[in-house]
Design a protein around this motif. Structure first.
Motif, PDB file in Angstrom:
ATOM      1  N   SER A  22       0.833  -1.206   0.000  1.00  0.00           N
ATOM      2  CA  SER A  22       0.000   0.000   0.000  1.00  0.00           C
ATOM      3  C   SER A  22       0.868   1.257   0.000  1.00  0.00           C
ATOM      4  O   SER A  22       0.549   2.234  -0.677  1.00  0.00           O
ATOM      5  CB  SER A  22      -0.939   0.005   1.202  1.00  0.00           C
ATOM      6  N   TYR A  26       0.948   3.970  -3.058  1.00  0.00           N
ATOM      7  CA  TYR A  26       0.680   5.379  -2.772  1.00  0.00           C
ATOM      8  C   TYR A  26       1.842   6.249  -3.252  1.00  0.00           C
ATOM      9  O   TYR A  26       1.631   7.273  -3.897  1.00  0.00           O
ATOM     10  CB  TYR A  26       0.439   5.597  -1.273  1.00  0.00           C
ATOM     11  N   PHE A  30       0.608   8.230  -6.373  1.00  0.00           N
ATOM     12  CA  PHE A  30       0.169   9.581  -6.050  1.00  0.00           C
ATOM     13  C   PHE A  30       1.319  10.581  -5.958  1.00  0.00           C
ATOM     14  O   PHE A  30       1.248  11.651  -6.549  1.00  0.00           O
ATOM     15  CB  PHE A  30      -0.635   9.592  -4.747  1.00  0.00           C
ATOM     16  N   LEU A 137      -0.978   4.899   5.519  1.00  0.00           N
ATOM     17  CA  LEU A 137      -0.404   4.412   4.263  1.00  0.00           C
ATOM     18  C   LEU A 137       0.014   2.953   4.348  1.00  0.00           C
ATOM     19  O   LEU A 137       0.576   2.415   3.407  1.00  0.00           O
ATOM     20  CB  LEU A 137       0.812   5.262   3.873  1.00  0.00           C
TER      21      LEU A 137
END
Length: 159
Positions: A22, A26, A30, A137
């Motif tokens: 994860s 991220y 992102f 996160l």
């Protein structure tokens, strides 16, 4: 290993979150891909000869500074977790404030846009160090970890 430097501590913090998919998704999705959206048009214009590498460099500077500065706050606030409080403050200011500003100045003074690449890597490094323990996160949260450990150990020695 008690006498390690703050750089060793940061390196360990940099390495620690990569075990979580994860966090990787991220960061790459992102922070890198979507965060760099402002850089993509200038790279496209560079490819079609409508821009120079300096135009790309200016966008990288903007992106990097925008990523570094908010990362400084969690890094500096982590002083309660380290024994190296003075080193943390001094090295944070030097690495995440003075060095980026110096790289930007050198880029403009020498008219050499290649100096923005270390700035980009410093920004990603600082973001990772600042967010290495961000439970939002990481798939496995603290509560999940406690539940798993208590199921494994609770009543282990009971008959």
């Amino acid at each position: 290993m008690e006498n390690q430097s703050i750089f060793h501590e940061w390196w360990e913090q940099f390495k620690s979150p990569w075990q979580y998919s994860s966090f990787k998704w991220y960061f790459w999705g992102f922070v890198v891909a979507i965060g760099c959206v402002g850089i993509h048009p200038s790279i496209y214009r560079l490819c079609v000869d409508a821009a120079t590498f300096f135009d790309v460099a200016e966008n990288i500077i903007t992106y990097s500074i925008a990523l570094i500065m908010p990362s400084c706050v969690p890094i500096l606030l982590s002083n309660y977790r380290t024994d190296k409080k003075v080193s943390l403050v001094v090295c944070s200011i030097l690495c995440y404030v003075v060095m980026p500003i110096a790289l930007v100045i050198i880029t403009y003074l020498l008219n050499c846009p290649i100096f923005v690449l270390p700035l980009l890597f410093i920004s990603w490094f600082s973001w990772i160090v600042a967010n290495h323990d961000n439970v939002n996160l990481i798939d496995e949260t603290y509560n999940d970890k406690i539940k798993k450990e208590s199921r494994k150990r609770h009543g282990k020695n009971w008959n």
